[in-house]
Design an enzyme around this catalytic site. Sequence first.
Site, PDB file in Angstrom:
ATOM      1  NE  ARG D 230      -1.874   1.682   3.557  1.00 22.86           N
ATOM      2  CZ  ARG D 230      -1.927   1.557   4.880  1.00 22.86           C
ATOM      3  NH1 ARG D 230      -2.784   0.727   5.444  1.00 22.86           N
ATOM      4  NH2 ARG D 230      -1.097   2.230   5.668  1.00 22.86           N
ATOM      5  CG  HIS D 234      -6.545   2.721   6.536  1.00 19.58           C
ATOM      6  ND1 HIS D 234      -6.859   1.507   5.982  1.00 19.58           N
ATOM      7  CD2 HIS D 234      -7.688   3.201   7.080  1.00 19.58           C
ATOM      8  CE1 HIS D 234      -8.147   1.255   6.209  1.00 19.58           C
ATOM      9  NE2 HIS D 234      -8.665   2.270   6.869  1.00 19.58           N
ATOM     10  CE1 TYR D 242       0.514   2.151   8.855  1.00 22.72           C
ATOM     11  CE2 TYR D 242      -0.327   4.087   9.994  1.00 22.72           C
ATOM     12  CZ  TYR D 242      -0.423   3.149   8.978  1.00 22.72           C
ATOM     13  OH  TYR D 242      -1.442   3.228   8.077  1.00 22.72           O
TER      14      TYR D 242
END
Lengths: 324, 324, 332, 332
Positions: D230, D234, D242
């Site tokens: 990815r 998100h 992170y």
Amino acid sequence: MPVMTYLDAIRQGIWEEMERDPSVFLLGEDIGAYGGAFKVTAGMLEKFGAERVIDTPISESAIVGAAVGAALMGMRPVAEMQFMDFISCGFDQIVNMAAKIHYRWGAKVPLVIRGPAGAGVHGGPFHSQSNEMWFVHTPGLKVVVPATAYDAKGLIKAAIRDDNPVLYFEHKFLYRRIKDDVPEEDYTVAIGQARIAREGSDLTLITYGAMVWAALEAADTLAKEGVSVEVVDLRSLLPYDEQTVLASVRKTNKVLLLHEDTRTGGMAGELAALIAETSFEDLDGPIVRVTAPDTPVPFSPPLEEYFLPNAQKVAEAARKLAAY
Amino acid sequence: MPVMTYLDAIRQGIWEEMERDPSVFLLGEDIGAYGGAFKVTAGMLEKFGAERVIDTPISESAIVGAAVGAALMGMRPVAEMQFMDFISCGFDQIVNMAAKIHYRWGAKVPLVIRGPAGAGVHGGPFHSQSNEMWFVHTPGLKVVVPATAYDAKGLIKAAIRDDNPVLYFEHKFLYRRIKDDVPEEDYTVAIGQARIAREGSDLTLITYGAMVWAALEAADTLAKEGVSVEVVDLRSLLPYDEQTVLASVRKTNKVLLLHEDTRTGGMAGELAALIAETSFEDLDGPIVRVTAPDTPVPFSPPLEEYFLPNAQKVAEAARKLAAY
Amino acid sequence: MLYYLKLTRAAEERIERVLYRQGKIVGGVYVGRGQEAIAVGAAIQLVEGDVVLPSHRDFAAFVIRGFTLKEIFCNWMGRANGPTRGRDNTLHLGDMGRGVIPIISHLGDTCPVACGVAMALKQRGEGRVALVHFGEGTTSRGDVHEAMNWAAVMKLPVIFICNNNAYAYSTPTEKQYAVKDLAVRGAAYGMPGAKVDGNDVLAVYSAVAEAIRLARAGRGPSFLECRTFRMTGHSAHDMAEYVPDKLFAEWQEKDPIGLLERKLLSSRILTRERIHEIEKTIEKEIDDAVAFADSSPMPEGPTALEDAYCGPKCGWEKTSLVPSPSSVVRNN
Amino acid sequence: MLYYLKLTRAAEERIERVLYRQGKIVGGVYVGRGQEAIAVGAAIQLVEGDVVLPSHRDFAAFVIRGFTLKEIFCNWMGRANGPTRGRDNTLHLGDMGRGVIPIISHLGDTCPVACGVAMALKQRGEGRVALVHFGEGTTSRGDVHEAMNWAAVMKLPVIFICNNNAYAYSTPTEKQYAVKDLAVRGAAYGMPGAKVDGNDVLAVYSAVAEAIRLARAGRGPSFLECRTFRMTGHSAHDMAEYVPDKLFAEWQEKDPIGLLERKLLSSRILTRERIHEIEKTIEKEIDDAVAFADSSPMPEGPTALEDAYCGPKCGWEKTSLVPSPSSVVRNN
Ligand SMILES: Cc1ncc(C[n+]2csc(CCOP(=O)(O)OP(=O)(O)O)c2C)c(N)n1
Ligand SMILES: Cc1ncc(C[n+]2csc(CCOP(=O)(O)OP(=O)(O)O)c2C)c(N)n1
Ligand SMILES: [Mg+2]
Ligand SMILES: [Mg+2]
């Protein structure tokens, strides 16, 4: 007294309970390093360590089930649902496992399931639900829905200390929009006690959660028109505070019930039944409901706005009822 | 007209729909060779074949999800929950997937979820639940609860023909205890229409499911005492028949609400709210509830008997209300 | 172990074939005839502080963990002094003092609970384990999956034991799963998975011993598929006509009690006489317990209203039969 | 295929980095940057009658199945004439006429739905398949398990594609599962399971082709774990702090678009000029669609009350953008 957001109040309440009682621990998705989708648990991993702030796989049923297991062992788990919408995936463990153990064989199941609920932020049908009634209709659970920062902190502490499974509904619209005084000293807000958010004499408006603010705004408007509205903030839905509700009805003789949740089978029905059964003689008018309509929560802002109750809609209904 | 048990009426209704419409098929646990835990689907595998009577793994969530998928493809799945208690394991798929698709993107989801619900057979906390309210509070679903063999057949046919997800609650206590006339010709009972189970003039008793029989028995008792009770059998809980309910209230001016389900958040609340809001002027007394208390369903016969409403308890409450 | 095997068989026979038919047990009746070796071989090695979560067919687990026959029969018969005070039926008996968490009917739900128990055990660091049983049909439930994955990720001391008795109600394994051995599921989660002869109590014992050893050593969960056969209907009202007679006959040969008896006799650990003595003791124990239960009072109706919540009005201290919390573990 | 890859990249860039920041898209924004090859390589081989159930990061699946950019942007921007009439957001777009069933936010829920679709397809016997995508985090949900087991037992034509992009929100795979390759899950259910380079659209294509071949031939489901990354947060508000920078850098090298471009250039199938033309066409298409969506009306409040039920008052025929049911499948 420090002024604090609703979100910080929750966070501080959890934090203090974690400090106070080593059996309290947290579990949920992305609550550790990330601090939770809304950052309610930010900093807790660093402070309390990975043994007490546990990132889990995406397994809502296991989150609840594991919380039950840990609770049976004497721990006090606080489980986060990333959104309360996803609680449906852990539903069975809540209503059948957690809710019934004490009745069946007498063991304590002290656990809290908390997370963001409610609409108003354009989250669409799956990030905006008000799912409290499924649980209000499940004996063995407790259900709380704070509307202020003060109550948010007091109720999360009470929930964590309670020996029963407690569902704690945070309203995501309030997280950073609401700020109020939160005492520095330790306090709890008793589960099952309502709060008179505003005193009044002509009409009682009973509500909870984010709608408390719509109710207060409507009450302001009506005050200018000479109508005195008493606003009851339930704070707890199960058990709910029959005394406070009925006392207010006896005082004003007119009742308007308000919630963000959809209409059919909503909390307003329960309250209407209580009042119509026990305070029939006190009523000077119909019991009026203002609620969301019976549809999913729509996404697009004009639709969501139309869907949600607000101060205008409440004021309009209250005006009519006051004139009855 | 042939006299038939409640169970046979359901079975015949499904059977006829299977014959009429090749897109109807059944899925569930042990419904094939075994014919279902209560034998509702007995003989169907032999008659309709394994392609249309499908034994599934123990996967309630997949049962509902697969039913949704098949429904989207133009089929009309009828899914059995071996006991309606286990519907909590497929809950998420019902309330989030099935209930919301039409609202979200307009596709039809014609499916039926049916199975035995209710207490009275000493099934204990997990084989006796009345779980209808979770679904009555979920817009997008329909919920029906037949009390007679006639309605059982007419409603299962209507449910199968409906283009929406319908939850069909069978009462296991009635399966072989109730028998009545069931026409040979094709008929349906419209979803959303209540039935006046008994006419009366002094008091309206509104109920559904197995409690219809307790209500009728209580009405008999009261008739002997000179009190004329009208019994309304709701038949559908979502949508429910506001007209019939309100017409009866206008006629008798007194209302007693009865259900086997637990009290807080039960259907009686919804009805009380409707009546107190729209028929306030018609009421000559408090709206009274007779329901199960707020606990799980206990197992041992004396406990279960104490827990469940029955004709005596209803008669007692009705007597008081009539005298109000 | 023979004692527990025979006790289970005899007690369940009494329940299923005597008390049920006499109408003294109402509602559902599920027993473990033919598969007794699994619960015995597993539970017998648990120590104080371990926790077991039995399935609906693991009678022996309760007895081994210290539930008395009186408590058990009182519960089956819905008596006021049973461990559920008449609130719940069958083997839905729990007591954290004795490390037993009962199932709820919703199959598979105890698997995540076992994970939570194990999280607490792991934190305490005393090398204790949780052991959860479930049927092969139950493996189709999402909760079993979530729990096995969870336990593997967190390296929890859980032993997952699948009592594979070839049927789930009327459903044979080929309609339940599409693999030859469920044991392969272990590898899919990253834990050891083994197939075990569930009718051989010694085989169960050693497989569980190894799993417990790993768990106590902090090496995480294991999955054991114990193969056995349900030598009766699904429940007392089910004639199991869907099971080919041949299968019953085949598995009768492999009866776990017969198997162990033959071993004990041929290795001269026990004599026929001693076995008869054991049987007599058992009959006597059961007779006593049944008589006790039968003369125990049914609960008072109004007690139905108590205890939905834990609080000051909590009525559990009134239950008379629950002994002090230390677990009474008998070995044989 | 390059066209769809680039279209996806550009359209999602517009959504995530332009429209969202302009406040024209409210609520959640999830895109598939870096993992576009999976949806492209898979959906492109579906034929009329097949059904796809994309995840929240499979933009290309919608375009390939015939959703127009206008429809898609109208939906993202909550317009009255989008396929959900403003009721639902992001890629929650469905149309059975074009064989697309959208996710709901509840991860994994479409897996059982895919099984039901496949049951209907199998009954029709026309060799059609259902293809469902989900993230690696989603594999922890019980519904994925129930569905994979179910499909295997019933030998259904379902292709389960796990878009393994190394993170589930902030959660890395080692906190999600304890195996090296999720592909092993296939064997645990009795279906083929393969690990695929999810950044290589041709590798995806051939792995899916084989799975589809099996499914069309009546040989049941398959499981493909497509490894990717990815290359963003998100959702639009997540800075992904992170994720170690190193990983972004590493995977940047393996970008699926760069990979395919290099192949096409070195094998002289395409020239740089042609690629620029494609890019220009795409920009133009997106500009037009955004302009169209931007000038489309927001829904009227009262329409919120319509369509909770399918019935005579059903308002769906009013939606103007939905084309005739035949699916428009473009290949490249
Ligand atoms: C979630 C759920 N679905 C269905 C049932 C009904 N039911 C009770 S036992 C059973 C079969 C269980 O099979 P298995 O797991 O193999 O255990 P066994 O009874 O064979 O020991 C079923 C379907 C249930 N109790 N729970
Ligand atoms: C049942 C459920 N739990 C939690 C969430 C919140 N959530 C949305 S996306 C996401 C991460 C999904 O990870 P993955 O499956 O790997 O898909 P990815 O986003 O990486 O493509 C989470 C936790 C959700 N949508 N549904
Ligand atoms: Mg079995
Ligand atoms: Mg991922």
